[in-house]
Motif scaffolding. Structure first.
Motif, PDB file in Angstrom:
ATOM      1  N   ASN A 103      31.386  27.496  47.845  1.00 35.72           N
ATOM      2  CA  ASN A 103      30.092  26.917  47.485  1.00 35.72           C
ATOM      3  C   ASN A 103      30.240  25.607  47.718  1.00 35.72           C
ATOM      4  OD1 ASN A 103      28.699  28.928  45.696  1.00 35.72           O
ATOM      5  ND2 ASN A 103      30.519  29.215  44.731  1.00 35.72           N
ATOM      6  N   SER A 104      29.611  25.160  48.865  1.00 35.40           N
ATOM      7  CA  SER A 104      29.641  23.726  49.212  1.00 35.40           C
ATOM      8  C   SER A 104      28.409  23.604  50.219  1.00 35.40           C
ATOM      9  CB  SER A 104      30.756  23.275  49.998  1.00 35.40           C
ATOM     10  OG  SER A 104      31.181  24.289  50.894  1.00 35.40           O
ATOM     11  N   GLY A 105      27.104  23.662  49.535  1.00 39.08           N
ATOM     12  CA  GLY A 105      25.870  23.488  50.287  1.00 39.08           C
ATOM     13  C   GLY A 105      25.663  24.881  50.839  1.00 39.08           C
ATOM     14  N   LYS A 106      24.556  24.768  52.048  1.00 43.61           N
ATOM     15  CA  LYS A 106      24.136  25.797  52.538  1.00 43.61           C
ATOM     16  C   LYS A 106      24.799  26.290  53.849  1.00 43.61           C
ATOM     17  CE  LYS A 106      19.602  25.320  50.523  1.00 43.61           C
ATOM     18  NZ  LYS A 106      18.011  25.471  50.832  1.00 43.61           N
ATOM     19  N   GLN A 107      25.428  27.449  54.005  1.00 46.97           N
ATOM     20  CA  GLN A 107      25.999  27.841  55.357  1.00 46.97           C
ATOM     21  C   GLN A 107      25.325  29.190  55.809  1.00 46.97           C
ATOM     22  OE1 GLN A 107      28.207  28.023  52.432  1.00 46.97           O
ATOM     23  NE2 GLN A 107      28.553  25.785  52.547  1.00 46.97           N
ATOM     24  N   ILE A 108      25.350  29.308  57.172  1.00 44.02           N
ATOM     25  CA  ILE A 108      24.672  30.612  57.830  1.00 44.02           C
ATOM     26  C   ILE A 108      25.554  30.907  58.866  1.00 44.02           C
ATOM     27  CG2 ILE A 108      22.455  30.346  56.727  1.00 44.02           C
ATOM     28  CD1 ILE A 108      21.495  29.465  59.691  1.00 44.02           C
ATOM     29  N   ASP A 109      25.141  32.125  59.397  1.00 46.01           N
ATOM     30  CA  ASP A 109      25.884  32.659  60.876  1.00 46.01           C
ATOM     31  C   ASP A 109      27.201  32.681  61.086  1.00 46.01           C
ATOM     32  OD1 ASP A 109      23.138  32.774  61.241  1.00 46.01           O
ATOM     33  OD2 ASP A 109      22.882  31.043  62.847  1.00 46.01           O
ATOM     34  N   PRO A 110      28.024  33.411  60.217  1.00 46.98           N
ATOM     35  CA  PRO A 110      29.311  33.319  60.323  1.00 46.98           C
ATOM     36  C   PRO A 110      29.844  33.890  61.305  1.00 46.98           C
ATOM     37  CG  PRO A 110      28.900  34.891  58.751  1.00 46.98           C
ATOM     38  CD  PRO A 110      27.727  34.356  59.044  1.00 46.98           C
ATOM     39  N   PHE A 111      31.183  33.498  61.969  1.00 49.88           N
ATOM     40  CA  PHE A 111      31.777  34.416  63.117  1.00 49.88           C
ATOM     41  C   PHE A 111      33.282  34.491  62.802  1.00 49.88           C
ATOM     42  CE2 PHE A 111      34.070  34.984  67.021  1.00 49.88           C
ATOM     43  CZ  PHE A 111      33.636  36.166  67.295  1.00 49.88           C
ATOM     44  N   ILE A 147      31.232  40.299  57.644  1.00 49.78           N
ATOM     45  CA  ILE A 147      31.156  39.006  56.984  1.00 49.78           C
ATOM     46  C   ILE A 147      29.466  38.572  57.428  1.00 49.78           C
ATOM     47  CG2 ILE A 147      31.773  37.991  59.213  1.00 49.78           C
ATOM     48  CD1 ILE A 147      33.250  35.698  57.258  1.00 49.78           C
ATOM     49  N   TYR A 148      28.719  37.887  56.490  1.00 48.38           N
ATOM     50  CA  TYR A 148      27.451  38.016  56.718  1.00 48.38           C
ATOM     51  C   TYR A 148      26.794  36.968  55.777  1.00 48.38           C
ATOM     52  CZ  TYR A 148      27.171  40.151  51.894  1.00 48.38           C
ATOM     53  OH  TYR A 148      27.184  40.397  50.619  1.00 48.38           O
ATOM     54  N   THR A 149      25.651  36.537  55.993  1.00 47.41           N
ATOM     55  CA  THR A 149      24.812  35.428  55.339  1.00 47.41           C
ATOM     56  C   THR A 149      23.865  36.081  54.234  1.00 47.41           C
ATOM     57  OG1 THR A 149      24.582  34.018  57.236  1.00 47.41           O
ATOM     58  CG2 THR A 149      23.306  33.562  55.538  1.00 47.41           C
ATOM     59  N   ALA A 150      23.651  35.656  53.110  1.00 48.36           N
ATOM     60  CA  ALA A 150      22.918  35.991  52.142  1.00 48.36           C
ATOM     61  C   ALA A 150      22.661  34.758  51.134  1.00 48.36           C
ATOM     62  CB  ALA A 150      23.182  37.233  51.545  1.00 48.36           C
ATOM     63  N   ASP A 151      21.350  34.501  51.035  1.00 56.09           N
ATOM     64  CA  ASP A 151      21.078  33.475  49.856  1.00 56.09           C
ATOM     65  C   ASP A 151      21.636  32.116  50.471  1.00 56.09           C
ATOM     66  OD1 ASP A 151      19.696  35.140  48.146  1.00 56.09           O
ATOM     67  OD2 ASP A 151      21.624  35.497  47.086  1.00 56.09           O
ATOM     68  N   GLU A 152      21.482  32.024  51.828  1.00 58.85           N
ATOM     69  CA  GLU A 152      21.876  30.917  52.653  1.00 58.85           C
ATOM     70  C   GLU A 152      23.558  30.538  52.227  1.00 58.85           C
ATOM     71  OE1 GLU A 152      18.942  27.951  52.550  1.00 58.85           O
ATOM     72  OE2 GLU A 152      17.978  28.694  54.283  1.00 58.85           O
ATOM     73  N   ASN A 153      24.168  31.612  52.056  1.00 58.69           N
ATOM     74  CA  ASN A 153      25.558  31.414  51.743  1.00 58.69           C
ATOM     75  C   ASN A 153      26.328  32.621  52.816  1.00 58.69           C
ATOM     76  OD1 ASN A 153      26.942  29.286  50.203  1.00 58.69           O
ATOM     77  ND2 ASN A 153      25.009  29.971  48.979  1.00 58.69           N
ATOM     78  N   ILE A 154      27.637  32.523  52.764  1.00 61.77           N
ATOM     79  CA  ILE A 154      28.489  33.225  53.524  1.00 61.77           C
ATOM     80  C   ILE A 154      29.360  34.178  52.589  1.00 61.77           C
ATOM     81  CG2 ILE A 154      30.364  33.553  55.051  1.00 61.77           C
ATOM     82  CD1 ILE A 154      29.267  30.989  56.307  1.00 61.77           C
ATOM     83  N   ALA A 155      29.314  35.693  52.930  1.00 56.77           N
ATOM     84  CA  ALA A 155      30.060  36.498  52.002  1.00 56.77           C
ATOM     85  C   ALA A 155      30.782  37.498  52.896  1.00 56.77           C
ATOM     86  CB  ALA A 155      29.174  37.220  50.848  1.00 56.77           C
ATOM     87  N   ILE A 156      31.674  38.194  52.239  1.00 61.13           N
ATOM     88  CA  ILE A 156      32.355  39.283  52.897  1.00 61.13           C
ATOM     89  C   ILE A 156      32.418  40.408  52.011  1.00 61.13           C
ATOM     90  CG2 ILE A 156      34.702  38.553  52.290  1.00 61.13           C
ATOM     91  CD1 ILE A 156      35.642  39.214  55.124  1.00 61.13           C
ATOM     92  N   TYR A 207      33.992  30.233  62.081  1.00 55.36           N
ATOM     93  CA  TYR A 207      32.949  29.321  62.675  1.00 55.36           C
ATOM     94  C   TYR A 207      31.655  29.855  62.007  1.00 55.36           C
ATOM     95  CZ  TYR A 207      36.440  28.724  66.367  1.00 55.36           C
ATOM     96  OH  TYR A 207      37.643  28.176  66.974  1.00 55.36           O
ATOM     97  N   HIS A 208      30.837  28.667  61.563  1.00 57.81           N
ATOM     98  CA  HIS A 208      29.666  28.926  61.081  1.00 57.81           C
ATOM     99  C   HIS A 208      28.694  28.052  61.066  1.00 57.81           C
ATOM    100  CE1 HIS A 208      32.400  26.654  58.248  1.00 57.81           C
ATOM    101  NE2 HIS A 208      31.504  26.357  57.551  1.00 57.81           N
ATOM    102  N   VAL A 209      27.552  27.930  60.381  1.00 60.69           N
ATOM    103  CA  VAL A 209      26.677  26.646  60.737  1.00 60.69           C
ATOM    104  C   VAL A 209      26.317  26.195  59.319  1.00 60.69           C
ATOM    105  CG1 VAL A 209      24.001  26.371  61.075  1.00 60.69           C
ATOM    106  CG2 VAL A 209      25.324  27.937  62.462  1.00 60.69           C
ATOM    107  N   ARG A 210      26.219  24.853  59.056  1.00 57.06           N
ATOM    108  CA  ARG A 210      25.932  24.190  57.794  1.00 57.06           C
ATOM    109  C   ARG A 210      24.673  23.499  58.238  1.00 57.06           C
ATOM    110  NH1 ARG A 210      30.508  22.764  54.054  1.00 57.06           N
ATOM    111  NH2 ARG A 210      31.964  24.618  54.207  1.00 57.06           N
ATOM    112  N   LEU A 211      23.918  23.445  57.085  1.00 58.72           N
ATOM    113  CA  LEU A 211      22.588  22.939  57.163  1.00 58.72           C
ATOM    114  C   LEU A 211      22.709  21.589  56.611  1.00 58.72           C
ATOM    115  CD1 LEU A 211      20.644  25.911  55.936  1.00 58.72           C
ATOM    116  CD2 LEU A 211      21.446  25.725  58.182  1.00 58.72           C
ATOM    117  N   THR A 212      22.977  20.707  57.631  1.00 56.52           N
ATOM    118  CA  THR A 212      23.145  19.147  57.164  1.00 56.52           C
ATOM    119  C   THR A 212      22.575  18.480  58.482  1.00 56.52           C
ATOM    120  OG1 THR A 212      25.125  19.984  56.140  1.00 56.52           O
ATOM    121  CG2 THR A 212      24.806  17.403  56.529  1.00 56.52           C
ATOM    122  N   ASN A 213      21.361  17.708  57.891  1.00 51.94           N
ATOM    123  CA  ASN A 213      20.660  17.103  59.066  1.00 51.94           C
ATOM    124  C   ASN A 213      20.629  17.690  60.432  1.00 51.94           C
ATOM    125  OD1 ASN A 213      20.301  14.622  57.415  1.00 51.94           O
ATOM    126  ND2 ASN A 213      22.470  14.106  57.870  1.00 51.94           N
TER     127      ASN A 213
END
Length: 326
Positions: A144-152, A115-124, A164-170
């Motif tokens: 597809n709901s905004g930008k997400q990175i760093d999946p766990f 599971i990983y980040t690419a194009d500021e999205n999460i894929a598996i 668990y993941h990081v969303r780029l919102t404020n």
């Protein structure tokens, strides 16, 4: 004259031998001191082999996929040894065109998943081997709901799966959601924010976009522990802290003793964004990255430090900190 000639030839021969030895010594020294240049690292253990993955930060661009290194003792590493020219996942075989960041590898039903980040999205993606090739024929992100990175990826004792993941919102904010059983996406109704950067140590430069990222979650004595990093990764004060909760969905209470790994502890700038793993003897460790030097951020270096529980508190052993080398 003959004697003089003899000594001249002998001297030249000695100089040649010494130069050759110096070159050989330099070559050996260089190879021994070659750091592994990976950021956001993770280690997966399988059948006596440690597999090290991460965001490539050296000469190899992170827009091409993920490299993997292997070791049997955590000291001597070989690599990159991925199935495709050193790559475990190669661009074109799965979702993503650039920015391949922060992979995590796990095993489920005799198959390996990344599971990983690419194009500021999460894929598996999946593979029959930890070396890859990891592939995903659909080549789409998990949601597809905004930008997400760093999946766990985390599986609780009741079998429920969480992302668990990081969303780029404020700011870079850590979220959690329950995963669908087939890992195809999240159950949107369970999406919940966990933490954001509001404490002084989490935003030492007082920026308007505070950062908390790189979550790892584990369970100990009926408590859930989230280990995370705070500050921008380029900040020398990038460091590691943790929070606890009684449920995988929170609410999370940040530990007062955070950060538990920082430049103050290990003497190197920018330490953070790693993952917990256990060695062959069951000893808990944390693999993470550091700045290249105290004057330069990239390429970032991979390192390992021992961590453990003291009662219900997490501690890191600064004396155990070691940079990984090829």
């Amino acid at each position: 004259m003959e004697i003089k000639k003899y000594f001249t030839i002998l001297s030249l021969f000695c100089v040649f031998i010494c130069c050759s030895q110096d070159k050989e010594t330099a070559k050996k020294t260089t190879s021994k001191e070659q750091p592994i240049l990976l950021a956001d690292p993770t280690i997966f253990y399988e059948n006596g082999v440690y597999y090290l993955y991460g965001t490539t930060t050296g000469d190899f661009p992170n827009g091409e996929g993920f490299q993997v290194y292997t070791s049997s003792d955590l000291k001597k590493w070989k690599g990159p040894v991925g199935a495709q020219n050193g790559l475990a996942l190669k661009k074109g075989d799965a979702y993503g065109t650039k920015g391949f960041w922060a992979p995590q590898v796990f095993k489920s039903n005799n198959k390996f998943y990344m599971i990983y980040t690419a194009d500021e999205n999460i894929a598996i993606a999946s593979s029959d081997s930890p070396l890859g090739p990891f592939k995903n024929d659909s080549k789409t992100p998990m949601f597809n709901s905004g930008k997400q990175i760093d999946p766990f990826f985390f599986v609780d004792q009741d079998g429920k799966k969480y992302l668990y993941h990081v969303r780029l919102t404020n700011g870079n904010r850590i979220f959690v959601a329950e995963l669908k059983d087939d890992l195809s996406g999240i159950k949107e109704e369970t999406l919940k924010e966990c933490i954001s950067g509001v404490l002084p140590w989490e935003n030492t430069q007082n920026v308007s976009w505070p950062v908390t990222e790189g979550p790892t979650v584990l369970k100990h004595n009926d408590l859930y522990y989230m280990i995370y990093s705070a500050n921008d990764f380029r900040n020398p004060d990038y460091a590691v802290g943790y929070a606890t909760a009684k449920s995988p969905l929170g609410p999370w209470e940040k530990a007062t003793e955070s950060p538990i790994i920082s430049k103050k502890d290990v003497g190197i700038n920018g330490v953070g964004h790693g993952d917990v793993f256990y060695d062959k003897n069951g000893k808990m460790k944390y693999v993470l990255h550091t700045h290249f030097s105290n004057s330069g951020v990239s390429p970032r270096k991979a390192a390992i430090i021992d961590i453990d529980f003291e009662g219900n508190k997490l501690r890191a052993d600064a004396k155990s900190f070691v940079l990984l080398k090829e």
